[in-house]
Motif scaffolding. Structure first.
Motif, mmCIF file in Angstrom:
data_model
loop_
_atom_site.group_PDB
_atom_site.id
_atom_site.type_symbol
_atom_site.label_atom_id
_atom_site.label_comp_id
_atom_site.label_asym_id
_atom_site.label_seq_id
_atom_site.Cartn_x
_atom_site.Cartn_y
_atom_site.Cartn_z
ATOM 1 N N VAL A 1 0.964 15.333 -7.712
ATOM 2 C CA VAL A 1 1.200 14.123 -6.924
ATOM 3 C C VAL A 1 0.174 13.073 -7.306
ATOM 4 N N THR A 2 0.638 11.861 -7.638
ATOM 5 C CA THR A 2 -0.291 10.820 -8.040
ATOM 6 C C THR A 2 0.247 9.442 -7.682
ATOM 7 N N THR A 3 -0.667 8.506 -7.469
ATOM 8 C CA THR A 3 -0.286 7.126 -7.163
ATOM 9 C C THR A 3 -1.490 6.221 -7.347
ATOM 10 N N VAL A 4 -1.231 4.916 -7.441
ATOM 11 C CA VAL A 4 -2.306 3.914 -7.475
ATOM 12 C C VAL A 4 -2.316 3.113 -6.178
ATOM 13 N N GLY A 5 -1.451 3.463 -5.214
ATOM 14 C CA GLY A 5 -1.255 2.613 -4.054
ATOM 15 C C GLY A 5 -1.763 3.146 -2.736
ATOM 16 N N GLU A 6 -2.611 4.198 -2.755
ATOM 17 C CA GLU A 6 -3.144 4.748 -1.515
ATOM 18 C C GLU A 6 -4.651 4.569 -1.446
ATOM 19 N N ALA A 7 -5.149 4.294 -0.251
ATOM 20 C CA ALA A 7 -6.588 4.224 -0.019
ATOM 21 C C ALA A 7 -6.876 4.706 1.403
ATOM 22 N N PRO A 8 -7.814 5.637 1.606
ATOM 23 C CA PRO A 8 -8.546 6.301 0.530
ATOM 24 C C PRO A 8 -7.683 7.363 -0.126
ATOM 25 N N GLY A 9 -7.954 7.650 -1.366
ATOM 26 C CA GLY A 9 -7.171 8.643 -2.085
ATOM 27 C C GLY A 9 -7.801 10.025 -2.027
#
Length: 387
Positions: free
Chosen positions: A237-245
């Motif tokens: 599972v991966t993304t650039v749109g979550e914080a905190p990751g």
């Protein structure tokens, strides 16, 4: 040779960093040449590198110079295989930045050229120098975990804002980069997923969301499920749109469970392997006794990029074994290509990958790429390795 002469092609963010490190941090290495088609980057090189370093503005002149023994390729993704092949044809050893390329068909040609050349070939998988992952690999390959049943990597701490993507028209485009989070941010994790476990999937089912969180044309959110030949399964599972990751890698095996998170390794170790307990236990409810073990890891984050450069230099000078052979770059790329193809076809993808089908699907994406249209007035250019 007493010293390895290096030439770098591509003096962008990574190339310039490698150049400065080669100047004074790698024992037995000497930076003797650089190449970039950008006048601004050549000006940077003139100002920040020793005067003795030769500067070239075309790959042809760079390769013809014979000013180096080894070439470090830090150019755009699509150019990695074609430049590596040219370097091999001109008699150079090669180390290539990650990813190995955009599609496995080109990378396979690069690997074949490397084999035929007889030259040393490496890839900048610097995370392989991390004591965290070398220890994990040792635990798995030594049999401490037993047979792997399941792997699960949540790597969602690759946060990137819209301003990051707006900083360059080539970013996050099919024509410019060839992919999104899988090809730009995750090549290290995809490599480590395979390298630490020793497993390659036999089939992949992925759900990629394109432009879900950011105004981009490539994937910015991915959930993938894989199956292995030994019956094990895995989730990525991966993304650039979550914080905190989150960055959590979990492996379950016959002898317990290993979790890698927050730069620590925790091993929940069973006193009796689960298959043995299951075969012998007659008490109904119950489970094997489990010990929580904090695995010691020393050395911080390791030597990283400089460790790969030093290792490659030592391999040429002293025959040291490569940490990251270039031929292995195709493995992680195969996984990401399979994820893309699964999403594009909305179906399972079996490995070995249908490389021709992937290439054809990629070309369709490139034809409609905003970067290609902006830079070529809508004309579709050949990006098979020569752009």
């Amino acid at each position: 040779m007493e010293q390895v002469r290096y030439g770098i092609i591509g003096i962008g963010n990574m190339g310039s960093s490698h150049a400065l490190n080669l100047v004074d941090k790698i024992k037995g290495a000497q930076l003797t040449a650089i190449c970039d088609t950008s006048p601004a980057r050549l000006e940077w090189a003139q100002a920040h590198l020793p005067e003795s370093v030769q500067k070239f503005d075309t790959p042809e002149a760079f390769f013809a110079s014979q000013a180096m023994d080894a070439v470090l390729i830090a150019a755009p993704h699509y150019d990695h295989p074609v430049l590596a092949i040219q370097a091999f044809e001109n008699g150079y050893h090669v180390i290539v930045e990650k990813p190995a390329g955009v599609y496995t068909k080109a990378v396979r040609e690069m690997n074949e050229a490397a084999s035929q050349s007889g030259k040393l070939f490496g890839i900048m998988y610097n995370q392989r120098t991390s004591p965290l992952y070398t220890k994990l690999r040792d635990l798995v390959h030594s049999g401490e975990l037993g047979n792997i049943k399941r792997t699960n990597w949540i790597i969602t701490n690759w946060y990137r804002s819209q301003s990051y993507y707006n900083s360059g028209g080539w970013r996050a485009t099919w024509a410019g980069e060839g992919g999104g989070v899988l090809l730009n941010q995750d090549p290290h994790q995809l490599d480590l997923w395979q390298w630490t476990t020793g497993l390659m999937p036999k089939r992949v089912r992925a759900f990629c969301h394109f432009g879900k969180y950011r105004n981009i044309e490539v994937e910015d959110d991915v959930t993938a499920y894989v199956e292995y030949e030994n019956g094990a399964t895995g989730v990525f599972v991966t993304t650039v749109g979550e914080a905190p990751g989150t960055n959590r890698f979990e492996l379950s095996g016959d002898n317990g469970k290993i979790v890698v998170e927050d730069d620590k390794i925790t091993f929940w170790r069973l006193r009796v392997p689960e298959p043995q307990f299951n075969a012998e236990y007659t008490g109904g409810f119950g489970q094997p006794e489990c010990w929580k073990c904090d695995i010691p890891v020393h050395g911080g984050h390791g030597p990283q990029h400089n460790g790969i450069l030093q290792n490659f230099t030592n391999a040429l000078l002293h025959g040291e074994k490569l940490i990251a052979p270039g031929e292995e770059g195709i493995r992680g790329l195969t996984i990401s290509n399979a994820m893309h193809l699964s999403a594009w076809t909305d179906d399972w993808v079996d490995l070995p990958l249908d490389e021709d089908l992937f290439y054809d699907k990629l070309q369709e994406k490139i034809k409609n790429s905003t970067f290609r249209k902006e830079t070529a007035g809508g004309k579709v250019l050949d990006v098979s390795g020569t752009h």
